[in-house]
Scaffold this motif. Sequence first.
Motif, PDB file in Angstrom:
ATOM      1  N   GLY A   3       0.726  -1.383  -0.189  1.00 25.85           N
ATOM      2  CA  GLY A   3       0.022  -0.179  -0.264  1.00 25.85           C
ATOM      3  C   GLY A   3       0.683   1.199  -0.299  1.00 25.85           C
ATOM      4  N   PHE A   4       1.695   1.366  -1.137  1.00 29.36           N
ATOM      5  CA  PHE A   4       2.992   2.555  -1.051  1.00 29.36           C
ATOM      6  C   PHE A   4       2.869   3.396  -1.845  1.00 29.36           C
ATOM      7  N   SER A   5       3.258   4.305  -1.851  1.00 29.41           N
ATOM      8  CA  SER A   5       3.334   5.086  -3.458  1.00 29.41           C
ATOM      9  C   SER A   5       5.145   4.878  -3.878  1.00 29.41           C
ATOM     10  N   GLN A   6       4.980   5.291  -4.859  1.00 34.99           N
ATOM     11  CA  GLN A   6       5.766   4.642  -5.447  1.00 34.99           C
ATOM     12  C   GLN A   6       7.236   5.886  -4.514  1.00 34.99           C
ATOM     13  N   GLY A   7       6.796   6.963  -4.176  1.00 34.81           N
ATOM     14  CA  GLY A   7       7.608   8.226  -3.530  1.00 34.81           C
ATOM     15  C   GLY A   7       8.109   7.286  -1.913  1.00 34.81           C
ATOM     16  N   LEU A   8       6.934   6.802  -1.358  1.00 36.58           N
ATOM     17  CA  LEU A   8       7.030   6.234  -0.203  1.00 36.58           C
ATOM     18  C   LEU A   8       7.509   5.057  -0.208  1.00 36.58           C
ATOM     19  N   ILE A  47      12.650   2.262   0.996  1.00 36.02           N
ATOM     20  CA  ILE A  47      13.762   1.239   0.336  1.00 36.02           C
ATOM     21  C   ILE A  47      15.562   1.606   0.738  1.00 36.02           C
ATOM     22  N   GLY A  48      15.422   3.688  -0.048  1.00 36.99           N
ATOM     23  CA  GLY A  48      16.326   3.504   0.208  1.00 36.99           C
ATOM     24  C   GLY A  48      16.769   4.380  -0.698  1.00 36.99           C
ATOM     25  N   VAL A  49      16.071   4.493  -2.098  1.00 36.78           N
ATOM     26  CA  VAL A  49      17.173   4.625  -3.086  1.00 36.78           C
ATOM     27  C   VAL A  49      15.577   6.356  -3.819  1.00 36.78           C
ATOM     28  N   SER A  50      15.631   6.356  -5.044  1.00 37.26           N
ATOM     29  CA  SER A  50      15.157   7.381  -4.776  1.00 37.26           C
ATOM     30  C   SER A  50      13.800   7.087  -6.091  1.00 37.26           C
ATOM     31  N   PRO A  96       9.478  -0.311  11.181  1.00 37.44           N
ATOM     32  CA  PRO A  96       9.128   1.053  10.962  1.00 37.44           C
ATOM     33  C   PRO A  96       9.903   2.338  10.605  1.00 37.44           C
ATOM     34  N   PHE A  97      10.257   1.828   8.828  1.00 34.88           N
ATOM     35  CA  PHE A  97      11.572   3.210   9.297  1.00 34.88           C
ATOM     36  C   PHE A  97      10.647   4.865   8.876  1.00 34.88           C
ATOM     37  N   ILE A  98       9.544   4.398   8.371  1.00 32.00           N
ATOM     38  CA  ILE A  98       8.718   5.288   7.996  1.00 32.00           C
ATOM     39  C   ILE A  98       8.007   5.524   8.778  1.00 32.00           C
TER      40      ILE A  98
END
Length: 107
Positions: A52-57, A62-65, A101-103
Motif C-alpha cells: 500500500g505504498f506510493s512510489q515515493g514512499l 527501500i532507500g532509493v530515489s 517501521p523506518f517511516i
Amino acid sequence: MSIVGKSIIKGLEEAIQDAKSEKKTLKRNTVVIEPVKEYKAQEVRRIRNDIGFSQGLFADYIGVSRKTVEAWESGTNKPSGAASRLLRMMEIDNMLIYKYPFIKQQK
C-alpha cells in the motif's frame, strides 16, 4: 590466561584435530543461501501495491530515489542485489514494514 581464552584455544584444538581426522566427530552445518531473485517490473509493482505504498514512499522505505522505483516498474532497470533482498523479504512477509517501521506516521 582467562577461562574464556582457554575455552577458545581448547575449541580450536578440537576443530583442528577433527579437520585432520578421517572420522569427523564434530557437528557440521551446511548453509545454503538462496540466490538473489531477479524481479520483473510487474513483480516490483505488485509488492509495492500489496503493502500500500506510493512510489515515493516505497522509494524512501527501500532507500532509493523515486526515479529508481519508476525505472524498476517500467522495466528500464532492475533492482540490485541488496534491493532485491529487501523486495524478497517484503514479498515473504508483507508485515515487514510494520516490524521495521523506518517511516513514521505524522500526526
